[in-house]
Write a protein that holds these residues in place. Structure first.
Motif, mmCIF file in Angstrom:
data_model
loop_
_atom_site.group_PDB
_atom_site.id
_atom_site.type_symbol
_atom_site.label_atom_id
_atom_site.label_comp_id
_atom_site.label_asym_id
_atom_site.label_seq_id
_atom_site.Cartn_x
_atom_site.Cartn_y
_atom_site.Cartn_z
ATOM 1 N N SER A 283 28.640 51.614 53.000
ATOM 2 C CA SER A 283 27.955 52.864 52.720
ATOM 3 C C SER A 283 27.718 52.952 51.221
ATOM 4 O O SER A 283 28.583 52.540 50.430
ATOM 5 N N ALA A 284 26.559 53.443 50.818
ATOM 6 C CA ALA A 284 26.206 53.563 49.401
ATOM 7 C C ALA A 284 26.193 52.176 48.755
ATOM 8 O O ALA A 284 25.830 51.188 49.383
ATOM 9 N N VAL A 285 26.590 52.089 47.477
ATOM 10 C CA VAL A 285 26.568 50.814 46.751
ATOM 11 C C VAL A 285 28.000 50.404 46.425
ATOM 12 O O VAL A 285 28.741 51.167 45.799
ATOM 13 N N GLU A 286 28.383 49.207 46.868
ATOM 14 C CA GLU A 286 29.739 48.714 46.665
ATOM 15 C C GLU A 286 29.695 47.350 45.995
ATOM 16 O O GLU A 286 28.714 46.611 46.111
ATOM 17 N N PHE A 287 30.776 47.001 45.296
ATOM 18 C CA PHE A 287 30.863 45.713 44.604
ATOM 19 C C PHE A 287 32.175 45.035 44.954
ATOM 20 O O PHE A 287 33.239 45.672 44.929
ATOM 21 N N VAL A 288 32.093 43.749 45.297
ATOM 22 C CA VAL A 288 33.280 42.933 45.563
ATOM 23 C C VAL A 288 33.219 41.715 44.657
ATOM 24 O O VAL A 288 32.237 40.963 44.698
ATOM 25 N N ALA A 289 34.239 41.529 43.837
ATOM 26 C CA ALA A 289 34.300 40.354 42.963
ATOM 27 C C ALA A 289 34.704 39.146 43.794
ATOM 28 O O ALA A 289 35.687 39.184 44.529
ATOM 29 N N ALA A 290 33.920 38.067 43.698
ATOM 30 C CA ALA A 290 34.237 36.854 44.449
ATOM 31 C C ALA A 290 33.499 35.671 43.843
ATOM 32 O O ALA A 290 32.332 35.784 43.454
ATOM 33 N N THR A 291 34.174 34.542 43.770
ATOM 34 C CA THR A 291 33.533 33.298 43.361
ATOM 35 C C THR A 291 32.921 32.662 44.609
ATOM 36 O O THR A 291 33.243 33.050 45.740
ATOM 37 N N PRO A 292 32.053 31.673 44.432
ATOM 38 C CA PRO A 292 31.487 31.006 45.615
ATOM 39 C C PRO A 292 32.553 30.465 46.564
ATOM 40 O O PRO A 292 32.360 30.451 47.778
ATOM 41 N N ARG A 293 33.672 30.032 46.018
ATOM 42 C CA ARG A 293 34.737 29.486 46.865
ATOM 43 C C ARG A 293 35.503 30.584 47.590
ATOM 44 O O ARG A 293 36.298 30.302 48.476
ATOM 45 N N GLU A 294 35.275 31.836 47.207
ATOM 46 C CA GLU A 294 35.978 32.951 47.819
ATOM 47 C C GLU A 294 35.087 33.775 48.751
ATOM 48 O O GLU A 294 35.417 34.898 49.110
ATOM 49 N N LEU A 295 33.961 33.192 49.161
ATOM 50 C CA LEU A 295 33.020 33.928 50.002
ATOM 51 C C LEU A 295 33.480 34.048 51.452
ATOM 52 O O LEU A 295 33.003 34.911 52.188
ATOM 53 N N GLY A 296 34.387 33.176 51.877
ATOM 54 C CA GLY A 296 34.821 33.150 53.269
ATOM 55 C C GLY A 296 35.242 34.498 53.821
ATOM 56 O O GLY A 296 34.717 34.940 54.862
ATOM 57 N N PRO A 297 36.180 35.211 53.187
ATOM 58 C CA PRO A 297 36.596 36.521 53.699
ATOM 59 C C PRO A 297 35.446 37.522 53.782
ATOM 60 O O PRO A 297 35.377 38.309 54.738
#
Length: 683
Positions: A444-458
């Motif tokens: 909902s709305a605008v959210e940000f999740v910090a992740a490296t390419p290797r952490e995209l799985g979750p």
């Protein structure tokens, strides 16, 4: 370098040069080889180095240093076109940053520590001393491959196209229809349109004063350019303009609706058709417009483009019959296509362009739409009167928290706020909500999740569970066996398909590129693995699993499929035959099915797509996956375009510094159209 290229004897041009001098392999040869290895980073094939060398060979008397400078200059001009510029600053203060940016990639190994400055200086001397007159012309009327119109280098063919377009646009701006309606007649026609509004969900859609001004302006001149962000009512404007034109005497058959891509044309047709069907108290004029069944087409199809001959059926000697041409998604127009379109419009007709000047410009060279939107006090004179902006957002209401957040984020990005993740609204609430893990996402709305390419799985696991599968009902619709008889599905199956397509069409992952770990190809493959695992099949052996979304890669006029169309792989039984995994696509308010084998080369997985591919589309929820580090195409306009695709939820996944750099970086395109148009209007 590929094997085919290496077999062509590509070093012909520079070996010929060296043979004439009686020399063998040298520093010259080493530099040519270095250029071959460097051009890939600028999206050019190694063959372009050979082409540049062959062009430079038209100046056989050049010394080695000047020859290298000329070859590099030709490559710089090719890089400029690849990046979307129609001209490029090669001398003077304006060239300092852009020229050295390109040279820093081209002139690496083999050019020495001072290679960039040495080549930059050599290019300036070469141009200002006119040392390559057979390759670089110094006057506008010359026909050498390149022209040096200080301080710019430009391809002669591009310069000619830009000049022709400026002439066409000036003619549209300077001439009016022979039967130009007076102000009183326009006002009466507009009031009649307003008095018969479109009804959406039981509510009358009343045009704002801003929209009324824009609609009225379209009937005054030969060219009208309308710019507006998402939700500012551009589709409503199109319908209102059509209704106004018919009331002013234009026959419905004389209105042409078009867009740069098949997907954009299809969406334009859907929206226009729905609006015309929902007019309250429709009169005979509106009924005639509805009965005309106007079907938007791509510009190529409107102009009768033939892929075999590479020619257009309609041109200045065989113009379109349309008296009014309305173009949607105008920001996607490139220079060449716009010149072809304007050359096919007959004198006295009207051209109306609609788009968002803040979105990504065309993939090909040119930024036509943006060039026609005057900026600051040095606007384009009469163009300023023909250019209109829609500012009020009608889709994202202020009382809708999610829509308001997305609107604020889009505005902040467009304003260049590189501290977006720390920005707050007037109530001191964050515009973007940070989430420490994908499991916290509210979508909902605008959210940000910090992740490296290797952490995209979750994140991909979370997206797959929430946005793709999304509950028992979706699984049942995917498993269902759809029955096709005589090329049709019955109404019960059509309703099931509507529900499934509505679900699939609500969300999409948007990527900056196709390649790399964060590109659409890799993310599609990773989500395909999850779908294959759920279906208990081997992902590497099955390219598509039943239930997976598809996207069309190129136009297929025979089947009525267009680049960007979305479908779904589902079980279909044709009559009394066995069930077969089949590609199903929406068609008007029904659905069509195609054997997958016939479409294999035309489609790919559609979980994720590039932002460029998504331009012109709308979704409820999108996720933007950022690359690991900044890349050339990651700009403010790209992030703005991505965010503005959604109305409910935006999730940005990646590194904060990469996002900040992107918002701080504007698309840099050098175009001569505005200058050419000023000259035409002043003459």
């Amino acid at each position: 370098m590929n094997d085919r290229y290496s077999l062509l004897g590509i070093d012909t041009a520079w070996r010929r040069f060296q043979s004439a001098r009686g020399g063998g392999r040298s520093a010259f040869d080493a530099r040519m080889r270095a250029l071959e290895g460097a051009v890939a980073a600028l999206n050019l094939a190694p063959e372009t180095v050979h082409l540049a060398a062959e062009l430079a060979a038209f100046e056989p008397a050049l010394e080695a240093d000047d020859r290298i400078a000329l070859i590099v200059l030709i490559l710089v001009s090719m890089v400029a076109l690849q990046e979307g510029s129609t001209r490029f600053p090669a001398t003077g203060p304006l060239s300092d940053a852009p020229l050295r940016r390109v040279l820093s990639t081209l002139c690496g190994e083999g050019f020495g520590e001072d290679g960039v400055e040495t080549i930059a200086t050599a290019i300036q001397v070469l141009l200002q001393s006119n040392r390559a007159p057979a390759v670089v012309g110094q006057r506008e009327d010359e026909y050498q491959p390149l022209l040096y119109i200080a301080p710019y280098i430009i391809h002669q063919s591009v310069y000619s196209c830009e000049r022709e377009l400026a002439i066409r646009l000036a003619a549209l701006l300077s001439t009016h229809s022979e039967e130009q309606p007076d102000a009183e007649r326009r006002a009466r026609a507009l009031q009649d349109v307003i008095g018969r509004p479109v009804i959406v969900q039981g509510k009358r859609i009343v045009m704002s004063d801003e929209q009324c001004r824009v609609v009225t302006a379209s009937a005054r001149a030969g060219l009208t350019v309308i710019s507006g962000g998402p939700g500012t009512g551009k589709t409503s404007i199109i319908v209102a303009i059509m209704r106004l034109m018919v009331r002013l005497g234009v026959d419905p058959s004389e209105i042409a609706l078009t867009a740069p891509t098949g997907k954009a044309a299809y969406r334009m047709g859907e929206c226009v058709g729905e609006s015309l069907n929902r007019i309250e108290h429709r009169d005979a004029v509106d009924q005639a417009l509805l009965d005309a069944h106007l079907s938007p087409s791509t510009i190529h199809r409107l102009l009768g483009y033939s892929p075999d001959s590479g020619r257009f059926r309609h041109h200045r000697n065989n113009p379109l019959s349309a008296k009014v041409v309305i173009v949607d998604e105008g920001s996607m127009l490139d220079l060449t296509l716009m010149e072809r379109l304007t050359s096919a419009i007959q004198p006295g007709s009207r051209l109306i362009l609609l788009g968002d000047a803040n979105q990504l410009p065309s993939v090909a060279a040119g930024s036509v739409f943006r060039d026609l939107i005057p900026a600051g006090e040095d606007g384009l004179g009469p163009v300023a009167a023909a250019s209109m902006r829609l500012e009020v957002n009608h889709r994202m209401k202020s009382d809708d928290a999610s829509g308001r957040s997305i609107l604020l984020a889009a505005r902040s990005i467009n304003d260049g706020d590189s501290n977006l993740l720390s920005s707050v609204d007037e109530a001191n609430a964050p515009i973007v909500v940070r989430r420490s893990s994908p499991g916290e996402l509210a979508f909902s709305a605008v959210e940000f999740v910090a992740a490296t390419p290797r952490e995209l799985g979750p994140f991909l696991d979370c997206w797959y569970a929430n946005q793709i599968r999304g509950g028992k009902n979706v699984s049942e619709l995917v498993k269902h066996e759809y029955i096709e008889r005589d090329g049709r599905f019955d109404e019960v199956d059509c309703e099931r398909l509507r529900m499934l397509f509505e679900h699939v069409g609500k969300s999409r992952i948007l990527c900056v590129t196709r390649v790399f770990e964060t590109g659409s190809e890799r993310i599609n493959a990773r989500l395909h693995s999850r779908a294959a695992e759920s279906a208990d099949v081997a992902a590497e052996r099955v390219p598509f699993v039943v239930g997976e979304p598809l996207i069309v890669l190129r136009n297929d006029y025979e089947r009525g499929l267009f680049n960007g169309d979305n479908g779904i792989m589902l079980w279909v039984r044709h009559g009394i035959g066995a069930r077969v995994a089949t590609a199903i696509f929406p068609r008007d308010d029904k659905f069509v099915a195609f054997r997958f084998e016939a479409l294999r080369e035309f489609v790919e997985l559609g979980y994720a797509m590039t932002v460029h591919k998504a331009q012109g589309s709308e979704f409820d929820s999108i996720a933007i996956v950022l690359p690991e580090k900044p890349v050339a195409v990651l700009t403010r306009e790209l992030v703005y375009t991505a965010v503005s695709r959604s109305s409910t939820s935006v999730v940005i996944v990646g590194d904060e510094s990469v996002l900040s750099d992107a918002i701080a970086t504007r698309v840099e395109r050098f175009s001569g159209l505005a200058d050419q148009l000023r000259l035409e209007l002043a003459s």
